[in-house]
Design a protein around this motif. Structure first.
Motif, mmCIF file in Angstrom:
data_model
loop_
_atom_site.group_PDB
_atom_site.id
_atom_site.type_symbol
_atom_site.label_atom_id
_atom_site.label_comp_id
_atom_site.label_asym_id
_atom_site.label_seq_id
_atom_site.Cartn_x
_atom_site.Cartn_y
_atom_site.Cartn_z
ATOM 1 N N GLY A 136 -52.228 30.111 -39.125
ATOM 2 C CA GLY A 136 -51.395 30.401 -38.629
ATOM 3 C C GLY A 136 -50.849 31.896 -39.628
ATOM 4 N N SER A 137 -49.715 32.179 -39.993
ATOM 5 C CA SER A 137 -49.794 33.883 -40.793
ATOM 6 C C SER A 137 -49.310 33.351 -41.688
ATOM 7 N N GLY A 138 -49.177 34.112 -43.085
ATOM 8 C CA GLY A 138 -48.598 33.656 -44.165
ATOM 9 C C GLY A 138 -49.504 34.704 -45.683
ATOM 10 N N TRP A 139 -49.480 33.803 -46.723
ATOM 11 C CA TRP A 139 -50.024 34.519 -47.766
ATOM 12 C C TRP A 139 -50.601 33.715 -48.850
ATOM 13 N N ALA A 140 -51.771 34.006 -49.650
ATOM 14 C CA ALA A 140 -52.087 33.569 -50.866
ATOM 15 C C ALA A 140 -51.675 34.092 -51.973
ATOM 16 N N TRP A 141 -51.232 32.946 -52.513
ATOM 17 C CA TRP A 141 -50.627 33.394 -53.785
ATOM 18 C C TRP A 141 -51.676 33.489 -55.092
ATOM 19 N N LEU A 142 -51.666 33.692 -56.285
ATOM 20 C CA LEU A 142 -51.202 33.345 -57.597
ATOM 21 C C LEU A 142 -50.396 33.692 -58.390
ATOM 22 N N LEU A 157 -51.879 37.536 -51.241
ATOM 23 C CA LEU A 157 -52.872 38.313 -50.399
ATOM 24 C C LEU A 157 -52.718 37.788 -49.279
ATOM 25 N N ASP A 158 -52.273 38.915 -47.873
ATOM 26 C CA ASP A 158 -51.297 38.943 -46.345
ATOM 27 C C ASP A 158 -52.634 38.035 -45.681
ATOM 28 N N VAL A 159 -52.528 37.772 -45.247
ATOM 29 C CA VAL A 159 -53.525 36.811 -44.412
ATOM 30 C C VAL A 159 -52.852 37.018 -42.648
ATOM 31 N N TRP A 160 -51.884 37.641 -42.851
ATOM 32 C CA TRP A 160 -51.650 37.650 -41.794
ATOM 33 C C TRP A 160 -53.040 38.604 -40.644
ATOM 34 N N GLU A 161 -53.020 38.163 -39.310
ATOM 35 C CA GLU A 161 -53.678 39.076 -38.715
ATOM 36 C C GLU A 161 -53.626 40.354 -38.630
ATOM 37 N N HIS A 162 -52.573 40.673 -38.779
ATOM 38 C CA HIS A 162 -52.800 42.143 -38.429
ATOM 39 C C HIS A 162 -53.538 42.895 -39.646
ATOM 40 N N ALA A 163 -53.325 42.400 -41.153
ATOM 41 C CA ALA A 163 -54.417 42.966 -42.492
ATOM 42 C C ALA A 163 -55.147 43.090 -42.131
ATOM 43 N N THR A 202 -47.929 30.161 -48.229
ATOM 44 C CA THR A 202 -46.351 30.048 -47.895
ATOM 45 C C THR A 202 -46.614 30.695 -46.992
ATOM 46 N N PRO A 203 -46.160 30.054 -45.944
ATOM 47 C CA PRO A 203 -45.990 30.986 -44.033
ATOM 48 C C PRO A 203 -45.231 31.931 -43.975
ATOM 49 N N ASN A 204 -45.001 32.578 -42.658
ATOM 50 C CA ASN A 204 -44.833 33.556 -42.951
ATOM 51 C C ASN A 204 -44.765 35.065 -43.832
ATOM 52 N N GLN A 205 -43.537 35.426 -44.296
ATOM 53 C CA GLN A 205 -43.639 35.725 -44.843
ATOM 54 C C GLN A 205 -42.590 36.031 -46.296
ATOM 55 N N ASP A 206 -42.333 34.299 -46.220
ATOM 56 C CA ASP A 206 -41.486 33.384 -47.259
ATOM 57 C C ASP A 206 -42.636 34.050 -48.789
ATOM 58 N N GLU A 234 -60.199 28.111 -55.869
ATOM 59 C CA GLU A 234 -59.085 27.515 -55.346
ATOM 60 C C GLU A 234 -58.115 28.640 -54.247
ATOM 61 N N PHE A 235 -58.222 29.927 -54.696
ATOM 62 C CA PHE A 235 -57.254 30.730 -53.815
ATOM 63 C C PHE A 235 -57.536 31.423 -52.633
ATOM 64 N N GLY A 236 -59.169 31.461 -52.712
ATOM 65 C CA GLY A 236 -59.752 31.639 -51.640
ATOM 66 C C GLY A 236 -59.655 30.695 -50.563
ATOM 67 N N LYS A 237 -59.780 29.515 -50.586
ATOM 68 C CA LYS A 237 -59.524 27.968 -50.444
ATOM 69 C C LYS A 237 -57.725 28.192 -49.201
ATOM 70 N N ALA A 238 -57.068 28.820 -50.875
ATOM 71 C CA ALA A 238 -55.349 28.855 -50.399
ATOM 72 C C ALA A 238 -55.324 30.066 -48.837
ATOM 73 N N ALA A 239 -56.083 31.309 -49.321
ATOM 74 C CA ALA A 239 -55.977 32.176 -48.370
ATOM 75 C C ALA A 239 -56.626 32.048 -47.139
ATOM 76 N N LYS A 240 -58.133 31.352 -46.786
ATOM 77 C CA LYS A 240 -58.274 30.378 -45.541
ATOM 78 C C LYS A 240 -57.939 29.870 -44.548
ATOM 79 N N THR A 241 -56.928 28.459 -45.354
ATOM 80 C CA THR A 241 -56.956 27.590 -44.739
ATOM 81 C C THR A 241 -55.506 27.405 -44.246
ATOM 82 N N ARG A 242 -54.613 28.529 -45.017
ATOM 83 C CA ARG A 242 -52.993 29.203 -44.131
ATOM 84 C C ARG A 242 -53.250 28.956 -42.684
#
Length: 198
Positions: A118-124, A158-164, A137-141, A108-116
């Motif tokens: 654009g830029s954003g974060w996955a959270w537990l 987990l930061d899923v912005w491309e710069h990461a 969440t999108p961007n830096q929310d 579930e965490f992986g899906k949240a990170a992979k399907t966000r």
């Protein structure tokens, strides 16, 4: 600016030294510097970030974006370690209880990170009733913000912005996300879990 808790190359081969150095010295430092400049002369400099985020909808975009970038990255650095230990029994029990199993949680965490998109974060995170949930969440929310779709205390981000990840993984975000499990600092996540329960 808080120090990185390990050397730039400490998380290799999962996160390369060049990415870590650029991420920390350019992106993270940039968020910190811009947040401090935006908050200068206000009571925000002495207000806990959690309280700022609770009323973030009333703040300018510069505070939301740069404050979020500063805080989210602090959590992110601390969420990783080159010396991964075992997950604590009480945290594992809570994950099993709320997600069915560790594998289900990771999926579930992986899906949240992979399907966000654009830029954003996955959270537990943990909600006000003590239940664990996964969101993105999108961007830096983040989940502490009053504008968040699902609100709660962040335990792992987990930061899923491309710069990461882009220097090493290019467009293979899924591979970056899957490799994250090799460097999660379960001790830190468990401490946050204990504090959120208290």
């Amino acid at each position: 600016l808080p120090d990185l808790p390990y050397d730039y190359n400490a998380l290799e081969p999962y996160i390369d030294a060049q990415t870590m150095e650029l991420h920390y010295t350019k992106h993270y430092k940039g968020y910190y510097t811009k947040f401090m400049a935006a908050a200068e002369g206000t009571d925000l400099l002495t207000t806990p970030m959690e309280q700022i985020f609770a009323k973030i909808s009333s703040q300018p975009e510069g505070i939301r974006n740069n404050g979020g970038g500063y805080y989210n990255h602090m959590l992110f650095w601390e969420s990783m370690t080159p010396n991964q230990g075992q997950i604590a029994e009480d945290l594992k029990a809570a994950i099993d209880n709320d997600f069915g199993s560790m594998d289900s949680f990771k999926e579930e965490f992986g899906k949240a990170a992979k399907t966000r998109f654009g830029s954003g974060w996955a959270w537990l995170a943990m909600d006000s009733s003590g239940k664990l949930f996964v969101t993105s969440t999108p961007n830096q929310d983040n989940t502490l913000m009053d504008i968040a779709e699902k609100k709660g205390t962040p335990l792992l981000g987990l930061d899923v912005w491309e710069h990461a990840y882009y220097l090493h993984y290019q467009n293979r975000r899924a591979e970056y996300v899957d490799n994250f499990w090799n460097i999660v600092n379960w001790e830190t996540v468990n401490k946050r879990f204990g504090s959120a329960k208290a």
